[in-house]
Design a protein around this motif. Structure first.
Motif, PDB file in Angstrom:
ATOM      1  N   LYS A  27       0.752  -1.043  -0.241  1.00  0.00           N
ATOM      2  CA  LYS A  27       0.062   0.183  -0.409  1.00  0.00           C
ATOM      3  C   LYS A  27       0.836   1.101   0.093  1.00  0.00           C
ATOM      4  CE  LYS A  27      -3.507  -2.898   2.412  1.00  0.00           C
ATOM      5  NZ  LYS A  27      -3.751  -3.376   1.262  1.00  0.00           N
ATOM      6  N   ARG A  28       2.598   0.903   0.385  1.00  0.00           N
ATOM      7  CA  ARG A  28       2.873   1.877   0.056  1.00  0.00           C
ATOM      8  C   ARG A  28       4.139   1.633   0.007  1.00  0.00           C
ATOM      9  NH1 ARG A  28       3.153   7.217   2.261  1.00  0.00           N
ATOM     10  NH2 ARG A  28       4.435   7.539   1.073  1.00  0.00           N
ATOM     11  N   ILE A  29       5.231   2.308  -0.568  1.00  0.00           N
ATOM     12  CA  ILE A  29       6.882   2.392  -1.275  1.00  0.00           C
ATOM     13  C   ILE A  29       7.308   3.121  -1.466  1.00  0.00           C
ATOM     14  CG2 ILE A  29       7.314   2.077  -2.962  1.00  0.00           C
ATOM     15  CD1 ILE A  29       6.061  -0.093  -4.078  1.00  0.00           C
ATOM     16  N   PHE A  30       8.257   3.316   0.145  1.00  0.00           N
ATOM     17  CA  PHE A  30       9.173   4.032   0.463  1.00  0.00           C
ATOM     18  C   PHE A  30      10.827   3.505  -0.134  1.00  0.00           C
ATOM     19  CE2 PHE A  30       6.589   3.149   4.377  1.00  0.00           C
ATOM     20  CZ  PHE A  30       6.335   4.047   4.050  1.00  0.00           C
ATOM     21  N   PHE A  31      10.898   4.872  -0.791  1.00  0.00           N
ATOM     22  CA  PHE A  31      13.001   4.760  -1.041  1.00  0.00           C
ATOM     23  C   PHE A  31      14.298   4.965   0.187  1.00  0.00           C
ATOM     24  CE2 PHE A  31      10.126   5.087  -5.033  1.00  0.00           C
ATOM     25  CZ  PHE A  31      10.552   4.580  -4.906  1.00  0.00           C
ATOM     26  N   ALA A  32      15.192   3.944  -0.230  1.00  0.00           N
ATOM     27  CA  ALA A  32      15.807   4.248   0.652  1.00  0.00           C
ATOM     28  C   ALA A  32      17.983   4.043  -0.247  1.00  0.00           C
ATOM     29  CB  ALA A  32      15.476   3.376   1.623  1.00  0.00           C
ATOM     30  N   ALA A  33      18.661   4.768   0.928  1.00  0.00           N
ATOM     31  CA  ALA A  33      19.832   4.567  -0.191  1.00  0.00           C
ATOM     32  C   ALA A  33      20.221   2.889   0.692  1.00  0.00           C
ATOM     33  CB  ALA A  33      20.449   5.711   0.326  1.00  0.00           C
ATOM     34  N   GLU A  34      20.170   2.897   1.407  1.00  0.00           N
ATOM     35  CA  GLU A  34      20.526   1.114   2.011  1.00  0.00           C
ATOM     36  C   GLU A  34      19.134   0.660   3.016  1.00  0.00           C
ATOM     37  OE1 GLU A  34      24.270   1.883   2.941  1.00  0.00           O
ATOM     38  OE2 GLU A  34      23.517   2.445   5.035  1.00  0.00           O
ATOM     39  N   LEU A  35      19.425  -0.319   2.936  1.00  0.00           N
ATOM     40  CA  LEU A  35      18.421  -1.178   4.021  1.00  0.00           C
ATOM     41  C   LEU A  35      19.276  -0.846   5.590  1.00  0.00           C
ATOM     42  CD1 LEU A  35      16.707  -4.393   1.888  1.00  0.00           C
ATOM     43  CD2 LEU A  35      15.501  -1.819   2.958  1.00  0.00           C
ATOM     44  N   PRO A  36      19.239  -0.928   6.573  1.00  0.00           N
ATOM     45  CA  PRO A  36      19.438  -1.120   7.973  1.00  0.00           C
ATOM     46  C   PRO A  36      20.307  -2.465   8.634  1.00  0.00           C
ATOM     47  CG  PRO A  36      17.218  -1.363   8.702  1.00  0.00           C
ATOM     48  CD  PRO A  36      17.660  -0.844   6.808  1.00  0.00           C
ATOM     49  N   ARG A  37      21.256  -2.630   8.238  1.00  0.00           N
ATOM     50  CA  ARG A  37      21.539  -3.790   8.273  1.00  0.00           C
ATOM     51  C   ARG A  37      22.969  -4.028   9.805  1.00  0.00           C
ATOM     52  NH1 ARG A  37      21.891  -4.798   2.760  1.00  0.00           N
ATOM     53  NH2 ARG A  37      20.571  -7.087   2.545  1.00  0.00           N
ATOM     54  N   ASN A  38      22.972  -5.248  10.091  1.00  0.00           N
ATOM     55  CA  ASN A  38      23.452  -5.420  11.206  1.00  0.00           C
ATOM     56  C   ASN A  38      24.960  -6.197  10.899  1.00  0.00           C
ATOM     57  OD1 ASN A  38      23.667  -7.605  11.129  1.00  0.00           O
ATOM     58  ND2 ASN A  38      22.637  -8.828  13.060  1.00  0.00           N
ATOM     59  N   THR A  39      26.018  -6.235  12.539  1.00  0.00           N
ATOM     60  CA  THR A  39      27.344  -6.810  11.799  1.00  0.00           C
ATOM     61  C   THR A  39      27.545  -7.913  10.710  1.00  0.00           C
ATOM     62  OG1 THR A  39      27.427  -7.358  13.527  1.00  0.00           O
ATOM     63  CG2 THR A  39      29.323  -6.222  13.534  1.00  0.00           C
ATOM     64  N   MET A  40      26.354  -8.910  11.057  1.00  0.00           N
ATOM     65  CA  MET A  40      26.157  -9.638  10.540  1.00  0.00           C
ATOM     66  C   MET A  40      25.484  -9.832   9.049  1.00  0.00           C
ATOM     67  SD  MET A  40      28.439 -12.132  12.201  1.00  0.00           S
ATOM     68  CE  MET A  40      28.432 -13.143  10.631  1.00  0.00           C
TER      69      MET A  40
END
Ligand code: ATP
Ligand code: MG
Length: 501
Positions: A471-484
């Motif tokens: 129902k919504r699309i967001f744009f982001a420069a990258e996805l949040p990731r942890n160290t792994m």
């Protein structure tokens, strides 16, 4: 002899000059020196009060001495308990009070901050160069420590899970679980004393500590031991190496390096990926560029490795292959626990000698996830195809229920990821007044790509039932990731929580 430390040593016993860590990448270390140092560390731990079953909590930078400390702890009959170097004092306070270690080993720079949290445990120090009070005490001793006897069901380590879906849990791992999985992986992936593994993973996590390090030791192989991921350093190491183990981001970042060529990988026999899903696109690009099919496998802190794509035979992109020898895997219905037929999506359950013995001091949680018949409910959703390949479709906690219908994020992510101009995407469920949860997608565009919400929706709408369509699309420069390299969907849900409110 079932003692993990004895078994770690067996492949190199008598081979006094054989190298565990290659020269030219930090200091070289022979197997004899590695185990001699581990024996001295064991003696230090025992004199610091470690008795069989005692925890040794360790928060230090990556170094070969940390591996000596791991082996030394197991030799001393203790339980190795490594902690993420990113943990703050407040987080350490939780882990130390939970684990009640007899000894805490930390970086000298944090000794003053950590000593009050240690609650009377002996504090020793070790820095990223292997220096500190632990090393000083060990150097003053002679090698020759005899392993403190332990049975196969005794604990060798407690490893905390990554905390992707909630608070980290301490998985209790026995000598039996660790040794059996190391042996299986060595044989499945054909590791021998001729191998040289590039080790660029953290060693507070199962991937770098048990998969990478134990497999190397069980094969009597060597390592190129790098302090952390660095594309330049890995490209430089490739001609001297035969194998690499990495998380998917290793592979995407190496693909950006011009030095990754067929000539550079001429000596390599195996590239392995795990800890998070490898995009099919990465698999394909890697194959085009290097001629190698990345071998993807699936595991977790609680079980070590469960499945692997085949060494010989088709390594199928987007799948995690077959259950390892000795591992039983089934797909079950979440509500009833009944086994589902091939082709249906459900919870992945596994049983085998690799499975942990429960969560440290969490009997309720253990009861919920570890069945009396020995099957562990992984919390991952998966499906088995007609040829027996297992695919992960996401975590049960990330399953979206919109208007009463199950929506599997992976199905939608797959469609979006295949669109031109898209690097990757994450589909999440957000609180919705009418539907319970509303589907939303966070999309990472390629540089210069002109993507729009309407354009993406138009491109996928005829391939998805209406209730699955974001129902919504967001744009982001990258996805949040942890160290792994794991995508932090919880963080995405939190930051977009009020979208449909
Ligand atoms: P927590 O249990 O604390 O929420 P976590 O599950 O991320 O954190 P780990 O034990 O480090 O902690 O990670 C295991 C999980 O990683 C698996 O349950 C699975 O979801 C994911 N995983 C591992 N390998 C793969 C893979 N090849 N493809 C997809 N997911 C994978
Ligand atoms: Mg988990």
């Amino acid at each position: 002899d079932n003692h993990l430390a004895t078994r770690l040593r067996a492949a190199s016993l008598g081979e006094t000059d054989r190298l565990f860590a290659l020269a030219g990448f930090g200091h070289p270390l022979s197997y004899e020196a590695l185990f001699g140092a581990a024996e001295r560390m064991a003696a230090v731990l025992v004199s610091a009060g470690v008795t069989p079953g005692d925890r040794v909590a360790v928060q230090v930078e990556k170094s070969l001495e940390t591996i000596e400390l791991y082996i030394g702890t197991v030799l001393a009959g203790g339980v190795f308990l490594p902690l993420n170097t990113a943990y703050t004092a407040a987080e350490l306070d939780y882990f130390i009070s939970d684990a009640e270690p007899a000894v805490v080993v930390c970086d000298p720079a944090r000794e003053a901050e950590i000593t009050p949290l240690a609650r009377g445990a002996k504090v020793l120090t070790l820095d990223g160069h292997g220096e500190g009070s632990l090393r000083a005490a060990a150097d003053a001793l002679e090698p020759g420590f005899r392993a403190v006897p332990r049975g196969p069901e005794d604990l060798a380590a407690i490893l905390y899970t990554s905390g992707t879906t909630g608070r980290s849990k301490g998985a209790m791992l026995t000598h039996r679980a660790l040794a059996s999985n190391s042996e299986t992986l060595r044989d499945t992936w054909r590791f021998t004393a001729d191998d040289v593994l590039i080790h660029a993973l953290p060693i507070f996590h199962t991937h770098g500590l048990f998969v990478a390090t134990n497999v190397t030791l069980f094969a009597g192989a060597a390592m190129i031991f790098l302090p952390k991921f660095d594309a330049e350093a890995i490209v430089a190491a490739l001609p001297k190496a035969t194998a690499l183990m990495g998380v998917p981001t290793f592979y995407t970042r190496l693909l950006e390096h011009p030095g990754l060529t067929r000539e550079a990988v001429a000596n390599m026999r195996l590239f392995i990926s795990g800890s998070a899903p490898l995009l099919s696109d990465t698999h394909d690009k890697w194959r085009e560029r290097t001629g190698h099919a990345i071998l993807e496998r699936y595991g977790m802190t609680e079980t070590n490795m469960n499945t692997s794509n085949p060494y010989e035979g088709e390594r199928r992109a987007g799948t995690v292959g077959f259950p390892l020898p000795g591992v039983e895997l089934k797909i079950t219905e979440p509500e009833t626990g009944a086994t589902l037929p091939q082709g249906e999506i459900g919870l992945i359950e596994v049983r085998g000698p690799n499975v942990f013995s429960g969560y440290w001091r969490m009997p309720e949680k253990t009861k919920e996830e570890l069945r009396e018949n020995g099957f562990f409910i992984t919390g991952d959703l998966g499906v088995i195809d007609a040829d027996g390949y297992v695919s992960i479709v996401g975590r049960s906690k990330d399953l979206i229920i919109s208007g009463g219908f199950n929506v599997y994020p992976k199905e939608i992510e797959g469609l979006i990821d295949d669109l031109p101009g898209v690097v990757e995407s994450a589909v999440i469920g957000l609180p919705h007044p009418d539907f319970g949860e509303g589907v939303a997608a966070v999309v990472v565009p390629e540089a210069g790509a002109e993507l729009t919400e309407a354009g993406i929706l138009a491109a996928i709408s005829d391939r998805l039932a209406r209730y699955k369509l974001p129902k919504r699309i967001f744009f982001a420069a990258e996805l949040p990731r942890n160290t792994m390299g794991k995508v932090q969907k919880k963080a995405l849900r939190d930051s977009h929580a009020t979208t449909f409110a």
